[in-house]
Design a protein around this motif. Structure first.
Motif, PDB file in Angstrom:
ATOM      1  N   LEU A  54       0.833  -1.199   0.000  1.00  0.00           N
ATOM      2  CA  LEU A  54       0.000   0.000   0.000  1.00  0.00           C
ATOM      3  C   LEU A  54       0.871   1.255   0.000  1.00  0.00           C
ATOM      4  CD1 LEU A  54      -2.663  -1.142   2.630  1.00  0.00           C
ATOM      5  CD2 LEU A  54      -2.781  -1.316   0.120  1.00  0.00           C
ATOM      6  N   THR A  55       0.566   2.182  -0.897  1.00  0.00           N
ATOM      7  CA  THR A  55       1.369   3.400  -1.012  1.00  0.00           C
ATOM      8  C   THR A  55       0.912   4.518  -0.081  1.00  0.00           C
ATOM      9  OG1 THR A  55       0.000   4.257  -2.820  1.00  0.00           O
ATOM     10  CG2 THR A  55       1.926   2.902  -3.425  1.00  0.00           C
ATOM     11  N   HIS A  56      -0.413   4.643   0.112  1.00  0.00           N
ATOM     12  CA  HIS A  56      -0.927   5.695   0.991  1.00  0.00           C
ATOM     13  C   HIS A  56      -2.376   5.390   1.342  1.00  0.00           C
ATOM     14  CE1 HIS A  56      -2.203   7.112  -2.973  1.00  0.00           C
ATOM     15  NE2 HIS A  56      -2.933   8.081  -2.446  1.00  0.00           N
ATOM     16  N   HIS A  57      -2.939   6.210   2.210  1.00  0.00           N
ATOM     17  CA  HIS A  57      -4.176   5.855   2.895  1.00  0.00           C
ATOM     18  C   HIS A  57      -5.455   6.202   2.152  1.00  0.00           C
ATOM     19  CE1 HIS A  57      -5.576   9.911   4.140  1.00  0.00           C
ATOM     20  NE2 HIS A  57      -4.289  10.220   4.084  1.00  0.00           N
ATOM     21  N   HIS A  58      -5.397   6.905   1.048  1.00  0.00           N
ATOM     22  CA  HIS A  58      -6.628   7.325   0.383  1.00  0.00           C
ATOM     23  C   HIS A  58      -7.480   6.124  -0.018  1.00  0.00           C
ATOM     24  CE1 HIS A  58      -5.084  11.617  -0.728  1.00  0.00           C
ATOM     25  NE2 HIS A  58      -5.587  11.551   0.494  1.00  0.00           N
ATOM     26  N   HIS A  59      -8.805   6.312   0.110  1.00  0.00           N
ATOM     27  CA  HIS A  59      -9.723   5.187  -0.048  1.00  0.00           C
ATOM     28  C   HIS A  59      -9.633   4.553  -1.436  1.00  0.00           C
ATOM     29  CE1 HIS A  59     -13.210   2.710   0.879  1.00  0.00           C
ATOM     30  NE2 HIS A  59     -13.723   3.039  -0.293  1.00  0.00           N
ATOM     31  N   HIS A  61      -7.177   3.855  -2.989  1.00  0.00           N
ATOM     32  CA  HIS A  61      -5.994   3.002  -3.057  1.00  0.00           C
ATOM     33  C   HIS A  61      -6.041   1.846  -2.057  1.00  0.00           C
ATOM     34  CE1 HIS A  61      -3.567   5.512  -5.858  1.00  0.00           C
ATOM     35  NE2 HIS A  61      -4.455   6.404  -5.459  1.00  0.00           N
ATOM     36  N   ILE A  62      -6.935   1.918  -1.087  1.00  0.00           N
ATOM     37  CA  ILE A  62      -7.012   0.845  -0.082  1.00  0.00           C
ATOM     38  C   ILE A  62      -8.420   0.292   0.099  1.00  0.00           C
ATOM     39  CG2 ILE A  62      -5.042   1.799   1.184  1.00  0.00           C
ATOM     40  CD1 ILE A  62      -7.058   2.749   3.345  1.00  0.00           C
ATOM     41  N   GLY A  63      -9.398   0.855  -0.609  1.00  0.00           N
ATOM     42  CA  GLY A  63     -10.796   0.524  -0.340  1.00  0.00           C
ATOM     43  C   GLY A  63     -11.172  -0.924  -0.570  1.00  0.00           C
ATOM     44  N   GLY A  64     -10.398  -1.642  -1.392  1.00  0.00           N
ATOM     45  CA  GLY A  64     -10.729  -3.033  -1.670  1.00  0.00           C
ATOM     46  C   GLY A  64      -9.948  -4.052  -0.868  1.00  0.00           C
ATOM     47  N   VAL A  65      -9.109  -3.603   0.071  1.00  0.00           N
ATOM     48  CA  VAL A  65      -8.250  -4.534   0.801  1.00  0.00           C
ATOM     49  C   VAL A  65      -9.069  -5.546   1.599  1.00  0.00           C
ATOM     50  CG1 VAL A  65      -6.528  -4.745   2.641  1.00  0.00           C
ATOM     51  CG2 VAL A  65      -6.284  -2.942   0.912  1.00  0.00           C
ATOM     52  N   GLU A  66     -10.063  -5.075   2.331  1.00  0.00           N
ATOM     53  CA  GLU A  66     -10.852  -5.979   3.170  1.00  0.00           C
ATOM     54  C   GLU A  66     -11.502  -7.079   2.332  1.00  0.00           C
ATOM     55  OE1 GLU A  66     -14.662  -5.811   6.256  1.00  0.00           O
ATOM     56  OE2 GLU A  66     -13.570  -3.974   5.766  1.00  0.00           O
ATOM     57  N   ASP A  67     -12.092  -6.714   1.214  1.00  0.00           N
ATOM     58  CA  ASP A  67     -12.724  -7.710   0.352  1.00  0.00           C
ATOM     59  C   ASP A  67     -11.690  -8.658  -0.250  1.00  0.00           C
ATOM     60  OD1 ASP A  67     -15.270  -6.760   0.797  1.00  0.00           O
ATOM     61  OD2 ASP A  67     -15.302  -5.489  -0.986  1.00  0.00           O
ATOM     62  N   LEU A  68     -10.534  -8.145  -0.597  1.00  0.00           N
ATOM     63  CA  LEU A  68      -9.484  -8.990  -1.177  1.00  0.00           C
ATOM     64  C   LEU A  68      -8.985 -10.019  -0.167  1.00  0.00           C
ATOM     65  CD1 LEU A  68      -8.000  -9.298  -3.862  1.00  0.00           C
ATOM     66  CD2 LEU A  68      -6.292  -7.670  -3.042  1.00  0.00           C
ATOM     67  N   LEU A  69      -8.863  -9.594   1.084  1.00  0.00           N
ATOM     68  CA  LEU A  69      -8.360 -10.495   2.118  1.00  0.00           C
ATOM     69  C   LEU A  69      -9.379 -11.557   2.519  1.00  0.00           C
ATOM     70  CD1 LEU A  69      -6.380  -8.024   4.424  1.00  0.00           C
ATOM     71  CD2 LEU A  69      -5.455  -9.716   2.822  1.00  0.00           C
ATOM     72  N   LYS A  70     -10.634 -11.364   2.157  1.00  0.00           N
ATOM     73  CA  LYS A  70     -11.625 -12.414   2.412  1.00  0.00           C
ATOM     74  C   LYS A  70     -11.348 -13.653   1.571  1.00  0.00           C
ATOM     75  CE  LYS A  70     -15.412  -9.224   3.588  1.00  0.00           C
ATOM     76  NZ  LYS A  70     -16.697  -8.637   3.112  1.00  0.00           N
ATOM     77  N   THR A  71     -10.679 -13.428   0.448  1.00  0.00           N
ATOM     78  CA  THR A  71     -10.386 -14.514  -0.485  1.00  0.00           C
ATOM     79  C   THR A  71      -8.916 -14.903  -0.488  1.00  0.00           C
ATOM     80  OG1 THR A  71     -12.186 -13.766  -1.910  1.00  0.00           O
ATOM     81  CG2 THR A  71     -10.562 -15.217  -2.909  1.00  0.00           C
ATOM     82  N   CYS A  72      -8.037 -13.938  -0.257  1.00  0.00           N
ATOM     83  CA  CYS A  72      -6.595 -14.149  -0.401  1.00  0.00           C
ATOM     84  C   CYS A  72      -5.895 -14.005   0.944  1.00  0.00           C
ATOM     85  CB  CYS A  72      -6.006 -13.134  -1.378  1.00  0.00           C
ATOM     86  SG  CYS A  72      -6.776 -13.131  -3.009  1.00  0.00           S
ATOM     87  N   ASP A  73      -5.044 -14.941   1.285  1.00  0.00           N
ATOM     88  CA  ASP A  73      -4.233 -14.886   2.509  1.00  0.00           C
ATOM     89  C   ASP A  73      -2.915 -14.195   2.164  1.00  0.00           C
ATOM     90  OD1 ASP A  73      -3.162 -15.214   5.008  1.00  0.00           O
ATOM     91  OD2 ASP A  73      -2.648 -17.337   4.718  1.00  0.00           O
ATOM     92  N   ALA A  74      -2.944 -12.868   2.136  1.00  0.00           N
ATOM     93  CA  ALA A  74      -1.805 -12.098   1.668  1.00  0.00           C
ATOM     94  C   ALA A  74      -1.239 -11.225   2.790  1.00  0.00           C
ATOM     95  CB  ALA A  74      -2.214 -11.217   0.492  1.00  0.00           C
ATOM     96  N   LYS A  75       0.075 -11.064   2.798  1.00  0.00           N
ATOM     97  CA  LYS A  75       0.763 -10.183   3.755  1.00  0.00           C
ATOM     98  C   LYS A  75       0.632  -8.743   3.288  1.00  0.00           C
ATOM     99  CE  LYS A  75       4.930 -11.248   5.241  1.00  0.00           C
ATOM    100  NZ  LYS A  75       6.419 -11.454   5.209  1.00  0.00           N
ATOM    101  N   VAL A  76       0.230  -7.851   4.194  1.00  0.00           N
ATOM    102  CA  VAL A  76       0.000  -6.446   3.841  1.00  0.00           C
ATOM    103  C   VAL A  76       1.172  -5.592   4.319  1.00  0.00           C
ATOM    104  CG1 VAL A  76      -1.559  -4.480   4.030  1.00  0.00           C
ATOM    105  CG2 VAL A  76      -2.489  -6.812   4.041  1.00  0.00           C
ATOM    106  N   THR A  77       1.748  -4.819   3.407  1.00  0.00           N
ATOM    107  CA  THR A  77       2.880  -3.938   3.691  1.00  0.00           C
ATOM    108  C   THR A  77       2.466  -2.485   3.488  1.00  0.00           C
ATOM    109  OG1 THR A  77       4.496  -5.608   2.985  1.00  0.00           O
ATOM    110  CG2 THR A  77       5.239  -3.322   3.007  1.00  0.00           C
ATOM    111  N   GLY A  78       2.853  -1.633   4.430  1.00  0.00           N
ATOM    112  CA  GLY A  78       2.572  -0.204   4.299  1.00  0.00           C
ATOM    113  C   GLY A  78       3.485   0.606   5.193  1.00  0.00           C
ATOM    114  N   ALA A  79       3.324   1.915   5.141  1.00  0.00           N
ATOM    115  CA  ALA A  79       4.197   2.818   5.891  1.00  0.00           C
ATOM    116  C   ALA A  79       3.902   2.754   7.387  1.00  0.00           C
ATOM    117  CB  ALA A  79       4.023   4.243   5.395  1.00  0.00           C
ATOM    118  N   HIS A  84      -1.927   4.119  11.295  1.00  0.00           N
ATOM    119  CA  HIS A  84      -3.199   4.458  11.918  1.00  0.00           C
ATOM    120  C   HIS A  84      -4.295   4.734  10.894  1.00  0.00           C
ATOM    121  CE1 HIS A  84      -1.129   8.195  11.018  1.00  0.00           C
ATOM    122  NE2 HIS A  84      -2.249   8.876  11.171  1.00  0.00           N
ATOM    123  N   ARG A  85      -3.903   4.895   9.608  1.00  0.00           N
ATOM    124  CA  ARG A  85      -4.894   5.196   8.565  1.00  0.00           C
ATOM    125  C   ARG A  85      -4.943   4.103   7.494  1.00  0.00           C
ATOM    126  NH1 ARG A  85      -3.611  11.409   6.908  1.00  0.00           N
ATOM    127  NH2 ARG A  85      -1.629  10.517   6.217  1.00  0.00           N
TER     128      ARG A  85
END
Length: 255
Positions: A54-59, A61-79, A84-85
């Motif tokens: 993830l590059t930054h917190h704007h929706h 750019h991150i709005g689909g993460v929750e839905d993606l993780l429902k299907t994919c067991d992926a490690k999430v990397t961010g700043a 907190h955002r």
């Protein structure tokens, strides 16, 4: 061989990227505007998503993460500074950090300006830089949180990369950026030629990103604040490049 790169349109004008290592099967997704196009592409290619960067917190750019993780067991990397955002992070990174993916080193750059805590991911061996809303095709992100000085410094970090680096930015804004760019750099023949190519691509509904860093350096006014022709056009000959950049950004905001 470089890691395989797939550019996917999402939402109305966003882009997300898949980066795949055929040897290990590792697949990363850089930013998640929405899950559906990513899941569709993974299924089509038979890939398993292992990481999300993830590059930054704007929706958008991150709005689909929750839905993606429902299907994919992926490690999430961010700043780390932006945790907190962001969605819950498995790996927190900061400017100057590096990590391994697909047998290659991934470098992290703080490119604050559009937001504070915006990062870019650079994969130098394969020649990719995922810049999202910092350096964009013929543009740069609007300064929602940072200052012009911060963004100029961030763009200088990116401009110092290998000129052959492929700049993977976050939006299909290039045609609009081009209409502005020619107003501050009207005698740039390379820019004029690029505008013709952009218009041809968009007339066929084709993407204009990614782009090559060397082309951005030659045509993107936000990287060219030290150029004498631009400074002369703006009546700012001899001004500090950061001041010229601030003027260009202000003009774009009003354009």
């Amino acid at each position: 061989m470089p890691l395989e790169l797939v550019t996917l349109p999402a939402l109305s004008d966003n882009y997300t990227y898949l980066l795949h290592d055929s040897a290990s099967g590792a697949t990363a997704c850089i930013d998640v505007p929405e899950a559906e196009p990513i899941l569709d592409e993974l299924a089509k290619r038979g890939w398993t998503l292992t990481e999300i960067w993830l590059t930054h917190h704007h929706h958008d750019h991150i709005g689909g993460v929750e839905d993606l993780l429902k299907t994919c067991d992926a490690k999430v990397t961010g700043a780390k500074s932006d945790r907190h955002r962001l969605p819950t992070l498995n790996r927190e990174v900061a400017d100057g950090d590096s990590f391994e993916f697909g047998g290659e080193v991934v470098d992290v750059l703080d490119v604050s300006g559009h937001t504070i805590g915006h990062i870019a991911f650079v994969v130098p061996n394969s020649g990719y830089a995922f810049t999202a809303d910092s350096l964009m095709a013929l543009g740069c992100g609007r300064l929602f949180e940072g200052t012009a000085g911060q963004m100029w410094d961030s763009l200088q970090k990116l401009a110092a990369l290998d000129p052959e680096t492929i700049i993977c930015s976050g939006h299909e804004y290039t045609q609009a950026n081009a209409r502005f760019a020619i107003t501050v750099d009207p005698d740039n023949d390379a820019l004029k030629a690029r505008i013709d190519r952009i218009n041809a691509l968009r007339s066929g509904n084709q993407p204009t990103v990614p782009s090559k860093l060397s082309e951005e350096v030659a045509t993107n006014p936000f990287l060219r604040a030290a150029d004498p022709a631009i400074q002369a056009h703006l009546d700012m000959i001899g001004a500090a490049p950061a001041e010229v950049f601030a003027e260009i950004r202000a003009r774009k905001d009003r354009f």
